[in-house]
Enzyme design. Sequence first.
Site, PDB file in Angstrom:
ATOM      1  N   HIS A  10       0.851  -1.199   0.000  1.00  9.58           N
ATOM      2  CA  HIS A  10       0.000   0.000   0.000  1.00  9.58           C
ATOM      3  C   HIS A  10       0.878   1.238   0.000  1.00  9.58           C
ATOM      4  O   HIS A  10       1.228   1.728   1.060  1.00  9.58           O
ATOM      5  CB  HIS A  10      -0.900  -0.017   1.236  1.00  9.58           C
TER       6      HIS A  10
ATOM      7  N   VAL B  14       2.585   3.796   2.226  1.00 13.33           N
ATOM      8  CA  VAL B  14       1.874   4.574   3.233  1.00 13.33           C
ATOM      9  C   VAL B  14       0.975   3.627   4.041  1.00 13.33           C
ATOM     10  O   VAL B  14       0.443   2.661   3.499  1.00 13.33           O
ATOM     11  CB  VAL B  14       1.059   5.725   2.584  1.00 13.33           C
TER      12      VAL B  14
ATOM     13  N   ASP C 204      -8.908   1.460  12.718  1.00 18.60           N
ATOM     14  CA  ASP C 204      -9.117   0.185  13.401  1.00 18.60           C
ATOM     15  C   ASP C 204      -8.392   0.162  14.743  1.00 18.60           C
ATOM     16  O   ASP C 204      -8.918  -0.371  15.722  1.00 18.60           O
ATOM     17  CB  ASP C 204      -8.658  -0.978  12.525  1.00 18.60           C
TER      18      ASP C 204
ATOM     19  N   GLY D  27      -5.208   4.369   5.948  1.00 17.63           N
ATOM     20  CA  GLY D  27      -5.950   5.114   6.963  1.00 17.63           C
ATOM     21  C   GLY D  27      -6.882   4.234   7.775  1.00 17.63           C
ATOM     22  O   GLY D  27      -7.079   4.460   8.969  1.00 17.63           O
ATOM     23  N   CYS D  28      -7.425   3.193   7.144  1.00 19.44           N
ATOM     24  CA  CYS D  28      -8.348   2.312   7.855  1.00 19.44           C
ATOM     25  C   CYS D  28      -7.660   1.564   8.992  1.00 19.44           C
ATOM     26  O   CYS D  28      -8.303   1.201   9.974  1.00 19.44           O
ATOM     27  CB  CYS D  28      -9.028   1.339   6.891  1.00 19.44           C
TER      28      CYS D  28
END
Length: 173
Positions: free
Chosen positions: A71, A77, A85, A80-81
């Site tokens: 990713h 990077v 989480d 964002g999830c």
Amino acid sequence: MKKIQSSYDYDDLIISGERSLFGPGNAKLPLPPMLMLDRVTHMDEDGGEHGKGQVIAELDIKPDLWFFECHFKGDPVMPGCLGLDAMWQLVGFWLGWSGSPGRGRALGVGEVKFTGQVTQDIKKVRYEIELKRVIRRKLVLGIADGRMYADDELIYKAKDLRVGLFIPENGEV
């Protein structure tokens, strides 16, 4: 209510994922690679802006973390999830720490804002969770606000993180 401790190291977090730190029936953390923290540095049940409880935790960022490989290729990077989480994980962990039984499940979030990112040059991520409301009835529900920092720069804000604890119909926890 007696608390076992107010901070936890990586080995403690692994034990939580394998069998729960707070006794049978309490929420577990996920195991690696989905465990998104290395330590919990502070927990209480009356701190934070709302006086309902607070959690502070950290993740050491290493360039070889699993998500950097995929990713994105050539532009690594942290998704964002995964930060989001981690904040849900901490709300569920706090619910178990504070004595509520059941299996933790993320139930939603009111609002999320990303204003920065975690790249391979970041050294440490810090999560700060502030409980706003805790409901302890048939459904145990924690509602919290969260912030995520990359090397002390605020990069994520989440409002109204919701995590519930559930006891299956067969009563097994």
